[in-house]
Write a protein that holds these residues in place. Structure first.
Motif, PDB file in Angstrom:
ATOM      1  N   GLU A  36       0.967  -1.118   0.024  1.00 12.78           N
ATOM      2  CA  GLU A  36       0.027   0.042   0.054  1.00 12.78           C
ATOM      3  C   GLU A  36       0.902   1.107  -0.157  1.00 12.78           C
ATOM      4  O   GLU A  36       1.914   1.234   0.609  1.00 12.78           O
ATOM      5  CB  GLU A  36      -0.697   0.146   1.276  1.00 12.78           C
ATOM      6  CG  GLU A  36      -1.875   1.145   1.302  1.00 12.78           C
ATOM      7  CD  GLU A  36      -2.966   0.919   2.543  1.00 12.78           C
ATOM      8  OE1 GLU A  36      -3.260  -0.363   2.878  1.00 12.78           O
ATOM      9  OE2 GLU A  36      -3.120   1.836   3.180  1.00 12.78           O
ATOM     10  N   LEU A  37       0.443   2.344  -0.694  1.00  9.46           N
ATOM     11  CA  LEU A  37       1.200   3.489  -0.943  1.00  9.46           C
ATOM     12  C   LEU A  37       0.687   4.524  -0.182  1.00  9.46           C
ATOM     13  O   LEU A  37      -0.320   5.170   0.056  1.00  9.46           O
ATOM     14  CB  LEU A  37       1.276   4.035  -2.383  1.00  9.46           C
ATOM     15  CG  LEU A  37       1.675   5.357  -2.569  1.00  9.46           C
ATOM     16  CD1 LEU A  37       3.421   5.030  -2.504  1.00  9.46           C
ATOM     17  CD2 LEU A  37       1.644   5.538  -4.195  1.00  9.46           C
ATOM     18  N   LEU A  38       1.625   5.149   1.040  1.00  6.80           N
ATOM     19  CA  LEU A  38       1.293   6.117   1.927  1.00  6.80           C
ATOM     20  C   LEU A  38       2.352   7.431   1.361  1.00  6.80           C
ATOM     21  O   LEU A  38       3.456   7.262   1.435  1.00  6.80           O
ATOM     22  CB  LEU A  38       1.871   5.959   3.513  1.00  6.80           C
ATOM     23  CG  LEU A  38       1.398   4.618   4.029  1.00  6.80           C
ATOM     24  CD1 LEU A  38       1.942   4.244   5.312  1.00  6.80           C
ATOM     25  CD2 LEU A  38      -0.334   4.662   4.072  1.00  6.80           C
TER      26      LEU A  38
ATOM     27  N   VAL B 243       4.790   1.254   1.217  1.00  6.73           N
ATOM     28  CA  VAL B 243       5.668   2.029   0.484  1.00  6.73           C
ATOM     29  C   VAL B 243       5.399   3.488   1.261  1.00  6.73           C
ATOM     30  O   VAL B 243       4.381   3.977   1.237  1.00  6.73           O
ATOM     31  CB  VAL B 243       5.784   2.182  -0.881  1.00  6.73           C
ATOM     32  CG1 VAL B 243       6.585   3.136  -1.331  1.00  6.73           C
ATOM     33  CG2 VAL B 243       6.196   0.751  -1.392  1.00  6.73           C
ATOM     34  N   VAL B 244       6.731   3.921   1.762  1.00 10.53           N
ATOM     35  CA  VAL B 244       6.363   5.144   2.474  1.00 10.53           C
ATOM     36  C   VAL B 244       6.994   6.487   2.007  1.00 10.53           C
ATOM     37  O   VAL B 244       8.121   6.453   1.859  1.00 10.53           O
ATOM     38  CB  VAL B 244       6.836   4.942   4.181  1.00 10.53           C
ATOM     39  CG1 VAL B 244       6.463   6.329   4.838  1.00 10.53           C
ATOM     40  CG2 VAL B 244       6.135   3.971   4.765  1.00 10.53           C
TER      41      VAL B 244
ATOM     42  N   ILE C  87      12.346   9.703   6.406  1.00 10.82           N
ATOM     43  CA  ILE C  87      12.560   8.472   6.833  1.00 10.82           C
ATOM     44  C   ILE C  87      12.566   8.526   8.428  1.00 10.82           C
ATOM     45  O   ILE C  87      12.349   7.153   8.767  1.00 10.82           O
ATOM     46  CB  ILE C  87      14.055   8.056   6.244  1.00 10.82           C
ATOM     47  CG1 ILE C  87      15.105   8.898   6.819  1.00 10.82           C
ATOM     48  CG2 ILE C  87      14.016   7.360   5.039  1.00 10.82           C
ATOM     49  CD1 ILE C  87      16.565   8.220   6.458  1.00 10.82           C
ATOM     50  N   GLY C  88      12.444   9.438   9.109  1.00 10.85           N
ATOM     51  CA  GLY C  88      12.346   9.185  10.569  1.00 10.85           C
ATOM     52  C   GLY C  88      11.029   8.386  11.059  1.00 10.85           C
ATOM     53  O   GLY C  88      11.028   7.666  12.218  1.00 10.85           O
ATOM     54  N   ILE C  89       9.986   8.721  10.153  1.00  4.61           N
ATOM     55  CA  ILE C  89       8.774   8.051  10.740  1.00  4.61           C
ATOM     56  C   ILE C  89       8.941   6.391  10.515  1.00  4.61           C
ATOM     57  O   ILE C  89       8.160   5.834  11.371  1.00  4.61           O
ATOM     58  CB  ILE C  89       7.744   8.419   9.673  1.00  4.61           C
ATOM     59  CG1 ILE C  89       6.122   7.843  10.096  1.00  4.61           C
ATOM     60  CG2 ILE C  89       7.857   8.137   8.162  1.00  4.61           C
ATOM     61  CD1 ILE C  89       5.143   8.954  10.398  1.00  4.61           C
ATOM     62  N   LEU C  90       9.965   5.945   9.977  1.00  2.87           N
ATOM     63  CA  LEU C  90       9.957   4.412   9.680  1.00  2.87           C
ATOM     64  C   LEU C  90      10.269   3.887  11.346  1.00  2.87           C
ATOM     65  O   LEU C  90       9.595   2.893  11.633  1.00  2.87           O
ATOM     66  CB  LEU C  90      11.046   4.163   8.966  1.00  2.87           C
ATOM     67  CG  LEU C  90      10.843   4.623   7.413  1.00  2.87           C
ATOM     68  CD1 LEU C  90      11.973   4.317   6.674  1.00  2.87           C
ATOM     69  CD2 LEU C  90       9.731   3.652   6.789  1.00  2.87           C
ATOM     70  N   HIS C  91      10.837   4.753  12.149  1.00  2.00           N
ATOM     71  CA  HIS C  91      10.942   4.011  13.578  1.00  2.00           C
ATOM     72  C   HIS C  91       9.735   3.748  14.368  1.00  2.00           C
ATOM     73  O   HIS C  91       9.493   2.761  14.651  1.00  2.00           O
ATOM     74  CB  HIS C  91      12.039   5.236  14.360  1.00  2.00           C
ATOM     75  CG  HIS C  91      12.197   4.659  15.760  1.00  2.00           C
ATOM     76  ND1 HIS C  91      12.656   3.431  16.116  1.00  2.00           N
ATOM     77  CD2 HIS C  91      11.749   5.204  16.967  1.00  2.00           C
ATOM     78  CE1 HIS C  91      13.052   3.201  17.350  1.00  2.00           C
ATOM     79  NE2 HIS C  91      12.180   4.441  17.901  1.00  2.00           N
TER      80      HIS C  91
ATOM     81  N   PHE D 152       7.678  -2.008   6.180  1.00  2.00           N
ATOM     82  CA  PHE D 152       7.588  -0.551   5.701  1.00  2.00           C
ATOM     83  C   PHE D 152       8.876  -0.320   4.848  1.00  2.00           C
ATOM     84  O   PHE D 152      10.112  -0.390   5.429  1.00  2.00           O
ATOM     85  CB  PHE D 152       7.690   0.536   6.883  1.00  2.00           C
ATOM     86  CG  PHE D 152       6.378   0.031   7.677  1.00  2.00           C
ATOM     87  CD1 PHE D 152       5.012   0.773   7.201  1.00  2.00           C
ATOM     88  CD2 PHE D 152       6.410  -0.608   8.892  1.00  2.00           C
ATOM     89  CE1 PHE D 152       3.907   0.446   8.065  1.00  2.00           C
ATOM     90  CE2 PHE D 152       5.089  -0.962   9.463  1.00  2.00           C
ATOM     91  CZ  PHE D 152       4.042  -0.263   8.885  1.00  2.00           C
ATOM     92  N   LEU D 153       8.715   0.022   3.670  1.00  2.00           N
ATOM     93  CA  LEU D 153       9.699   0.460   2.600  1.00  2.00           C
ATOM     94  C   LEU D 153       9.797   2.017   2.364  1.00  2.00           C
ATOM     95  O   LEU D 153       8.922   2.555   1.808  1.00  2.00           O
ATOM     96  CB  LEU D 153       9.501  -0.158   1.426  1.00  2.00           C
ATOM     97  CG  LEU D 153       9.004  -1.755   1.652  1.00  2.00           C
ATOM     98  CD1 LEU D 153       7.897  -2.373   0.852  1.00  2.00           C
ATOM     99  CD2 LEU D 153      10.446  -2.702   1.823  1.00  2.00           C
ATOM    100  N   PRO D 154      10.874   2.476   2.644  1.00  2.00           N
ATOM    101  CA  PRO D 154      11.044   3.895   2.319  1.00  2.00           C
ATOM    102  C   PRO D 154      10.970   4.258   0.788  1.00  2.00           C
ATOM    103  O   PRO D 154      11.836   3.251   0.104  1.00  2.00           O
ATOM    104  CB  PRO D 154      12.394   4.488   2.933  1.00  2.00           C
ATOM    105  CG  PRO D 154      13.015   3.096   2.983  1.00  2.00           C
ATOM    106  CD  PRO D 154      12.138   2.156   3.089  1.00  2.00           C
TER     107      PRO D 154
END
Ligand code: 13P
Ligand code: SF4
Length: 328
Positions: free
Chosen positions: A209-211, A256-257, A261-265, A276-278
Motif C-alpha cells: 500500500e502506498l502512503l 511504501v512510505v 525517513i524518521g517516521i519509519l522508526h 515498511f519500505l522508504p
C-alpha cells in the motif's frame, strides 16, 4: 598479574546513551517538563519523549499540558507555535538552528504584497510558517486538517493558500475549489521525489500500500495519473500521524512510505508484523536531525534555548492557530 578489561566501543556508546536517557528523564521530572517529539526525530529522541506525533498532535499536546516546561524536539516553527499557545510556559528547543526550508519559502513582505493584490481573500497558512506569517493569517492548518479547514470556508470566498504548492494543489484537487491561489513554496526534502520513484517501488513490491505525505513533489503528477486511470492504486495521502493510523488500520502487510525517513522508526515499532519500505533512503531532513540526546540534555540542564514570540505578534498569530486546533 593485573588484567585490563577491554570494553567494545559499541557497548560503551550504549552505556553512555542509557546514562543520558536516565538523566534526561530525571531532569524532566525535576523541572516538571514534558518532552514533545515530532515523528521525524531520531529514534533515541522519539524513545525518550513523553509524546511523539505530527504538527497538529504536538500543538494539541502543548495546548493541554500542565507541565511548566516544554522541551520541543522538532523544528523552530513548531516550538514557536507551542510558545504562542502557552505564553505562561517555558518552551525550549535544543538547537536554535533547527529551521525549515518550507517556512523560509515566504517572508512577510511577500505575503503583504500578495494580500494587497487580493484584498478580500482569506489567508490559509500551513503551520510550517514563521509566527510573523501566522499573525497575518486567517486560518492556520496542518497536513492533518488542511482539507477540512478549506472546506469550512464559504465557497464564494477567495483563498490565498501558502506556502506549500504540493499540499495546496492536493487540497484544490480534493475540494474542487477554483478560487484558491497557491504560493509556489516547497520543502527541499519532499519536493525532490519524482513520480518515477513510486513506479520503481511499486514494481518491486506490487502488493504494497502506498502512503504519501501531501508535501511530496511526486504527488501531483501521480494523483493525476491515478485519477486518469480510474484510481486503481491503493494510495493514502496523509500527515505523518495519518500514516501511523493507516498502518494500524490497514490489512496490508507491506507499505511504501513517501515521506521523511524518521517516521519509519515508529511505524516499525508499533507494527512489528508489517514491512515498511522508504520510497527513498535519502529523504532525511537535516533540521529535524539536529536534535540529539546530548543537546536535549543540555536544554533541560541549562534551560536553553528559550523560544519566545513578541506579544503583539503572538496575540494575532494565536487566532489563526486556535482555529487550526479547533477544526480536526
Ligand atoms: P506533519 O504535520 O504531517 O507531521 O508534517 C510536518 C512536516 O514538517 C512535514 O515535513
Ligand atoms: Fe520543513 Fe521539510 Fe524538514 Fe518538514 S521535512 S521540517 S517541511 S524542511
Amino acid at each position: 598479574m593485573l588484567q585490563t578489561k577491554i570494553i567494545p566501543s559499541a557497548l560503551t556508546d550504549q552505556l553512555k546513551q542509557d546514562q543520558l536517557v536516565k538523566e534526561i528523564r530525571a531532569l524532566a521530572k525535576k523541572r516538571n517538563a514534558v518532552i514533545l517529539a515530532h515523528n521525524y526525530q531520531i529514534p533515541e529522541i522519539q524513545d525518550v519523549a513523553d509524546f511523539v506525533g505530527d504538527s497538529l498532535g504536538l500543538s494539541q499536546q502543548a495546548h493541554k499540558t500542565s507541565a511548566d516546561v516544554i522541551a520541543f524536539c522538532g523544528v523552530h516553527f513548531m516550538a514557536e507555535t507551542a510558545a504562542i499557545l502557552c505564553p505562561d510556559k517555558r518552551v525550549l528547543i535544543p538547537d536554535l538552528k533547527a529551521g525549515c526550508s518550507l517556512a523560509e519559502s515566504i517572508n512577510i513582505d511577500q505575503l503583504r504584497a500578495w494580500k494587497a493584490e487580493h484584498p478580500n481573500a482569506i489567508v490559509v497558512s500551513y503551520v510550517n510558517t514563521t509566527a510573523e506569517i501566522k499573525a497575518e493569517t486567517d486560518y492556520c492548518c496542518t497536513s492533518g486538517n488542511a482539507l477540512k479547514i478549506v472546506q469550512s470556508i464559504p465557497a464564494d470566498k477567495e483563498i490565498l493558500f501558502l506556502p506549500d504548492q504540493f499540499l495546496g494543489s492536493w487540497v484544490q484537487k480534493m475540494t474542487g475549489r477554483k478560487n484558491m491561489h497557491i504560493w509556489m513554496g516547497e520543502c527541499h526534502v519532499h519536493s525532490a521525489v519524482p513520480p518515477s520513484k513510486i513506479d520503481e517501488k511499486l514494481k518491486e513490491y506490487p502488493e504494497a500500500e502506498l502512503l504519501i505525505h501531501p508535501e511530496c513533489g511526486c504527488l501531483t503528477p501521480y494523483l493525476d495519473r491515478v485519477i486518469r486511470q480510474n484510481g486503481t492504486c491503493p494510495l493514502k495521502v496523509a500527515s505523518t500521524e495519518g500514516m501511523m493510523k493507516q498502518a494500524h488500520a490497514s490489512s496490508a502487510k507491506q507499505f511504501v512510505v513517501a515521506t521523511e525517513i524518521g517516521i519509519l522508526h515508529r511505524l516499525k515499532k508499533e507494527n512489528p508484523e508489517k514491512e515498511f519500505l522508504p520510497i527513498d533512503n535519502e529523504m532525511s531532513c537535516k533540521y529535524m536531525k539536529m536534535i540529539t540526546l546530548e543537546n536535549l540534555h543540555n536544554a533541560l540542564k541549562n534551560d536553553e534555548f528559550h523560544v519566545t514570540v513578541p506579544e503583539e505578534i503572538a496575540k494575532k498569530a494565536k487566532l489563526s492557530i486556535d482555529r487550526m486546533i479547533s477544526i480536526v
